[in-house]
Write an enzyme that holds these catalytic residues in place. Structure first.
Site, PDB file in Angstrom:
ATOM      1  N   GLU A  28       4.424 -12.123   9.464  1.00 40.06           N
ATOM      2  CA  GLU A  28       4.386 -10.724   8.900  1.00 40.06           C
ATOM      3  C   GLU A  28       3.901  -9.615   9.701  1.00 40.06           C
ATOM      4  O   GLU A  28       4.385  -8.646   9.787  1.00 40.06           O
ATOM      5  CB  GLU A  28       3.876 -10.718   7.555  1.00 40.06           C
ATOM      6  CG  GLU A  28       3.661  -9.303   6.836  1.00 40.06           C
ATOM      7  CD  GLU A  28       5.317  -8.948   6.443  1.00 40.06           C
ATOM      8  OE1 GLU A  28       5.098  -7.661   5.931  1.00 40.06           O
ATOM      9  OE2 GLU A  28       6.232  -9.569   6.477  1.00 40.06           O
ATOM     10  N   TRP A  60      -0.011  -0.665 -17.918  1.00 44.94           N
ATOM     11  CA  TRP A  60      -0.050  -1.803 -17.538  1.00 44.94           C
ATOM     12  C   TRP A  60      -1.189  -2.722 -18.044  1.00 44.94           C
ATOM     13  O   TRP A  60      -2.350  -2.461 -17.645  1.00 44.94           O
ATOM     14  CB  TRP A  60       0.269  -2.086 -16.115  1.00 44.94           C
ATOM     15  CG  TRP A  60       1.587  -2.091 -15.782  1.00 44.94           C
ATOM     16  CD1 TRP A  60       1.934  -1.213 -14.505  1.00 44.94           C
ATOM     17  CD2 TRP A  60       2.891  -2.476 -15.767  1.00 44.94           C
ATOM     18  NE1 TRP A  60       3.280  -1.401 -14.398  1.00 44.94           N
ATOM     19  CE2 TRP A  60       3.594  -2.145 -15.193  1.00 44.94           C
ATOM     20  CE3 TRP A  60       2.971  -3.414 -16.920  1.00 44.94           C
ATOM     21  CZ2 TRP A  60       5.214  -2.366 -15.293  1.00 44.94           C
ATOM     22  CZ3 TRP A  60       4.522  -3.874 -16.958  1.00 44.94           C
ATOM     23  CH2 TRP A  60       5.500  -3.424 -16.415  1.00 44.94           C
ATOM     24  N   HIS A 107       2.639 -24.769  23.541  1.00 47.18           N
ATOM     25  CA  HIS A 107       4.101 -25.354  23.585  1.00 47.18           C
ATOM     26  C   HIS A 107       5.002 -24.263  24.150  1.00 47.18           C
ATOM     27  O   HIS A 107       6.334 -24.278  23.761  1.00 47.18           O
ATOM     28  CB  HIS A 107       4.385 -25.900  22.360  1.00 47.18           C
ATOM     29  CG  HIS A 107       3.634 -27.132  22.106  1.00 47.18           C
ATOM     30  ND1 HIS A 107       3.724 -28.381  22.456  1.00 47.18           N
ATOM     31  CD2 HIS A 107       2.467 -27.138  21.299  1.00 47.18           C
ATOM     32  CE1 HIS A 107       2.985 -29.336  21.915  1.00 47.18           C
ATOM     33  NE2 HIS A 107       1.924 -28.623  21.271  1.00 47.18           N
ATOM     34  N   CYS A 147      -1.431   2.161 -13.964  1.00 48.30           N
ATOM     35  CA  CYS A 147      -1.420   3.216 -14.766  1.00 48.30           C
ATOM     36  C   CYS A 147      -1.198   4.614 -14.649  1.00 48.30           C
ATOM     37  O   CYS A 147      -1.258   5.059 -13.666  1.00 48.30           O
ATOM     38  CB  CYS A 147      -2.447   3.047 -15.748  1.00 48.30           C
ATOM     39  SG  CYS A 147      -2.905   1.087 -16.428  1.00 48.30           S
ATOM     40  N   ARG A 175       5.003   4.035 -14.034  1.00 45.51           N
ATOM     41  CA  ARG A 175       3.652   3.291 -13.469  1.00 45.51           C
ATOM     42  C   ARG A 175       3.046   2.470 -14.692  1.00 45.51           C
ATOM     43  O   ARG A 175       2.082   2.057 -14.320  1.00 45.51           O
ATOM     44  CB  ARG A 175       2.916   4.436 -12.984  1.00 45.51           C
ATOM     45  CG  ARG A 175       3.415   5.217 -11.834  1.00 45.51           C
ATOM     46  CD  ARG A 175       2.326   6.230 -11.303  1.00 45.51           C
ATOM     47  NE  ARG A 175       2.992   6.972 -10.251  1.00 45.51           N
ATOM     48  CZ  ARG A 175       2.951   6.490  -9.038  1.00 45.51           C
ATOM     49  NH1 ARG A 175       2.331   5.163  -8.552  1.00 45.51           N
ATOM     50  NH2 ARG A 175       3.531   7.065  -7.972  1.00 45.51           N
ATOM     51  N   LYS A 231      16.458  -0.291   3.040  1.00 46.41           N
ATOM     52  CA  LYS A 231      15.388  -0.888   2.175  1.00 46.41           C
ATOM     53  C   LYS A 231      15.915  -2.320   1.585  1.00 46.41           C
ATOM     54  O   LYS A 231      15.385  -3.386   1.389  1.00 46.41           O
ATOM     55  CB  LYS A 231      15.177   0.021   0.816  1.00 46.41           C
ATOM     56  CG  LYS A 231      14.136  -0.503   0.102  1.00 46.41           C
ATOM     57  CD  LYS A 231      12.645  -0.631   0.840  1.00 46.41           C
ATOM     58  CE  LYS A 231      11.398  -1.226   0.050  1.00 46.41           C
ATOM     59  NZ  LYS A 231      10.422  -1.658   0.767  1.00 46.41           N
ATOM     60  N   ASN A 253      -7.655   3.973 -15.109  1.00 49.07           N
ATOM     61  CA  ASN A 253      -6.942   3.040 -14.063  1.00 49.07           C
ATOM     62  C   ASN A 253      -7.934   2.056 -13.363  1.00 49.07           C
ATOM     63  O   ASN A 253      -8.987   2.580 -12.838  1.00 49.07           O
ATOM     64  CB  ASN A 253      -6.328   3.951 -13.247  1.00 49.07           C
ATOM     65  CG  ASN A 253      -5.058   4.412 -13.781  1.00 49.07           C
ATOM     66  OD1 ASN A 253      -4.732   4.300 -14.940  1.00 49.07           O
ATOM     67  ND2 ASN A 253      -4.517   5.413 -12.990  1.00 49.07           N
ATOM     68  N   GLY A 254      -7.773   0.810 -13.360  1.00 47.66           N
ATOM     69  CA  GLY A 254      -8.794  -0.113 -12.404  1.00 47.66           C
ATOM     70  C   GLY A 254      -8.891  -1.294 -13.739  1.00 47.66           C
ATOM     71  O   GLY A 254      -8.696  -1.411 -14.639  1.00 47.66           O
ATOM     72  N   GLU A 308       9.486  -3.764  13.162  1.00 45.96           N
ATOM     73  CA  GLU A 308      10.385  -2.887  12.335  1.00 45.96           C
ATOM     74  C   GLU A 308       9.969  -1.336  12.469  1.00 45.96           C
ATOM     75  O   GLU A 308      10.776  -0.658  12.611  1.00 45.96           O
ATOM     76  CB  GLU A 308       9.884  -3.155  10.890  1.00 45.96           C
ATOM     77  CG  GLU A 308      10.532  -4.437  10.444  1.00 45.96           C
ATOM     78  CD  GLU A 308      10.187  -4.662   8.943  1.00 45.96           C
ATOM     79  OE1 GLU A 308      10.852  -4.990   7.919  1.00 45.96           O
ATOM     80  OE2 GLU A 308       9.001  -4.412   8.402  1.00 45.96           O
ATOM     81  N   LYS A 335       5.916  -6.320  11.126  1.00 45.49           N
ATOM     82  CA  LYS A 335       5.779  -4.876  10.715  1.00 45.49           C
ATOM     83  C   LYS A 335       5.835  -3.945  12.161  1.00 45.49           C
ATOM     84  O   LYS A 335       6.179  -2.956  11.881  1.00 45.49           O
ATOM     85  CB  LYS A 335       4.514  -4.961  10.122  1.00 45.49           C
ATOM     86  CG  LYS A 335       4.399  -5.281   8.561  1.00 45.49           C
ATOM     87  CD  LYS A 335       5.158  -4.230   7.769  1.00 45.49           C
ATOM     88  CE  LYS A 335       6.050  -4.814   6.477  1.00 45.49           C
ATOM     89  NZ  LYS A 335       6.932  -5.629   6.862  1.00 45.49           N
TER      90      LYS A 335
END
Length: 614
Positions: free
Chosen positions: A487, A75, A510, A2, A27, A609, A101-102, A494, A491
């Site tokens: 992941e 939101w 293995h 929000c 937002r 991106k 917010n929250g 990247e 990171k």
């Protein structure tokens, strides 16, 4: 995710607030509202569902004039996205309004207590408990800031809160609780500004203070008094923010990636937003266009994605198969259309893409559609091609992700798939009511768990110091956290340009174990889950071959602490939600290693991106 804007000063507050909300509209655009203390001393509120232009039209028809006001774009979290649930929320006396917010994690308990005391609620939102709590304490004739502190002490979760009262028309109270709900206070000439993000007030000021967790600001035209939530006065220094809009977007952070890692508390909150009925323990995904009849017909789901999104899909496979009992295959999108996949009318192809424009993913979706599959997508960019061609979709709701290395657009689809699995199971009848209630209830804690993990950034940065000069690294994980290893390694590759590999823990012997030596650090993802004993064995074997071990482990796990060279602690999280939390210290680790190596974190070499060509 929000947006909040506030103003106090000599000018008309309404246009300043509406213009600020416009800059934050991305937002939140489920609904919007504004409250202004008018010249007659009365607080008046205008709210409407939908995008901000509907509020602007409403204010044109029913003007507001005053020098003090607050506004909000939303939101939905608790309650449908309608005018009734839009912020600001006004108390029963009409003397206090709040924007927030929250998620108030304990709002059901607080609501029950307030109803028992005779309070009548006018909305379905968790935010409304805040305004009623403030009014409750204000009725004892204490100052506004004391009533606010008392109210805030009852809240669980992470919050950004701003409130005003007609009782004290010369001030705004703003607070940040936890690591979400950012609040920035801007200084002008006999006027002050408040926002959840810098762009909302950039045209008016560049002298700002970013509130830290558990800080509360009492703001008047002439300045700000800062205190902690116990009432202790605090010193502060203002920061001068560049007028460069890009730099301003970073706010208090050095890089967009760091900001976006920390925004995961808010993005995870918004991922849950409006999709969970905590009272009935139900999942609501209306844009998926999913019926019980079709849910029962699904024979197989292909999850197609690239890079980080593919790893998110691997987590989704475990969740959907475990909870909904539907077979799932995860396909790298660039391979799917070249291998003659078996697709029937009862097959679903689920695409995951931050941009919704990834060429390989779009091509795989087209292949699935041509073969008769139903297309679903989990996409961050609203209106993207992947969203448009889908039969149903789930919007990530993370807001723009500017850093090339994806962070919040990885964790959001993990929660999206968790919710999808529950919904499918509910519609197919494969989940008992008690199981569903337990799974849904756990969602309320996700933003708090993320906040706890993020609060340890300084500890992660120290570990980064010890790893900044390495040339190779191995990441190990098992079960639902095997993709976390992939992941985490991605990171590091990247943004730090260090060679790293993610491996299933059980595959260590293995082949990869041949590499283990003093110069080969091993990063082990070993939270307290069904695979933890197996991961302890991996740690012991790594140490036996003199590889330094960095473990991601559940707080208080003394066994892992005794075996590891370094531990990146995470809170105790139910295993099916753990990947959204265990990845956070790995994101921070990669970020700090790259910073220490002097690299361009937000724009790493050779990467874009969105990959829009094959």
């Amino acid at each position: 995710m929000c947006g909040i804007v506030g103003y106090i000063g000599p000018r008309d507050a309404t246009p300043i607030i509406l213009n600020g909300l416009k800059r934050l509209e991305y937002r939140g655009y489920d609904s919007a509202g504004i409250a202004v203390l008018e010249v007659d001393g009365q607080l008046r509120v205008r709210r409407d569902a939908g995008k901000l232009n509907r509020l602007v039209t409403l204010v044109d028809e029913q003007p507001l004039n005053g020098n003090l006001g607050i506004g909000h774009t939303r939101w939905a979290t608790h309650g449908e996205p309608n005018a009734r649930n839009a912020h600001p929320h006004m108390g029963a006396t009409g003397e206090v309004v709040v924007v927030h917010n929250g998620i108030v994690e304990n709002f059901l308990q607080l609501r029950e207590e307030l109803v028992a005391e005779g309070v009548e609620f006018k909305s379905d939102t968790d935010t409304e408990v805040i305004v009623h709590l403030v009014e409750k304490f204000l009725s004892t004739d204490v100052p506004l800031e004391q009533a606010a502190r008392s109210a805030f002490s009852h809240l669980k979760g992470h919050h950004g809160i701003v409130l005003i009262s007609s009782r004290e028309p010369d001030k705004i109270v703003a607070a940040r609780i936890g690591n979400a709900g950012g609040v920035v206070v801007g200084f002008g000439q006999e006027e002050m500004f408040i926002a959840s993000d810098m762009p909302a007030i950039l045209e008016h000021t560049r002298e700002v203070v970013f509130l830290e967790s558990r800080q509360m600001a009492v703001i008047t035209r002439g300045g700000m008094a800062l205190q902690d939530l116990d009432g202790k006065p605090l010193e502060y220094q203002t920061d001068i923010v560049s007028w460069d809009p890009v730099a301003a977007e970073k706010g208090e952070y050095r890089h967009f990636m760091q900001k976006e890692i920390h925004e995961q508390i808010r993005s995870l909150t918004d991922t849950i937003a409006g999709r969970v009925d905590f009272e009935e323990a139900r999942i609501l995904l209306p844009q998926l266009n999913l019926t019980a009849e079709f849910a029962k017909k699904i024979e197989k789901i292909y999850i197609i994605a690239c890079g980080t999104a593919a790893y998110a899909g691997m987590v989704g496979k475990v969740l959907i198969e475990k909870i909904a009992r539907i077979p799932v295959e995860v396909d790298i999108a660039s391979e799917f259309r070249y291998r003659d996949p078996i697709v029937t009318p009862n097959t679903v192809v689920l695409a995951i893409s931050q941009s919704g424009e990834t060429a390989d993913t779009l091509a795989a979706m087209a292949e699935g559609k041509a073969r008769g599959a139903t297309l679903w997508s989990i996409v961050n960019v609203v209106g993207s091609q992947a969203m448009r061609i889908s039969d149903g979709y789930i919007s990530m709701q993370t807001g723009p992700e500017i850093g090339v290395a994806s962070t919040k657009a990885y964790t959001a689809p993990l929660i999206d798939q968790y919710m999808l699995a529950i919904l499918l199971a509910d519609l197919r009848g494969t989940l008992s009511e008690s199981e569903r209630k337990a799974l849904v209830a756990d969602l309320a804690r996700v933003p708090d768990w993320a906040g706890q993990a993020l609060s340890r950034e300084a500890e992660v940065a120290k570990v980064a110091e010890s790893l900044k000069d390495i040339t190779h690294c191995l990441y190990l994980g098992r079960g639902i956290n095997m993709p976390t290893a992939y992941e985490g390694a991605l990171k590091l590759k990247e943004i730090s340009y260090i060679h790293a590999e993610g491996y299933p823990g059980g595959e260590m012997k293995h082949g990869p174990i041949a590499l283990f030596e003093e110069s080969m650090p091993v990063i082990v993802i070993a939270p307290r889950d069904p695979w933890v004993d197996k991961m302890i064995s991996q740690i012991e074997q790594s140490k036996a071959r003199r590889s330094p071990v960095v473990s991601v482990a559940t707080e208080g796990d003394d066994t892992i602490a005794s075996l590891s060279d370094h531990v990146l602690w995470v809170p105790d999280v139910p295993w099916m939600l753990s990947p959204a939390i265990t990845v956070i210290p790995l994101q921070l680790l990669a970020y700090h290693i790259a910073v220490l190596r002097g690299l361009d974190v937000d724009q790493p070499r050779n990467l874009a991106k969105s990959v829009t060509v094959e």
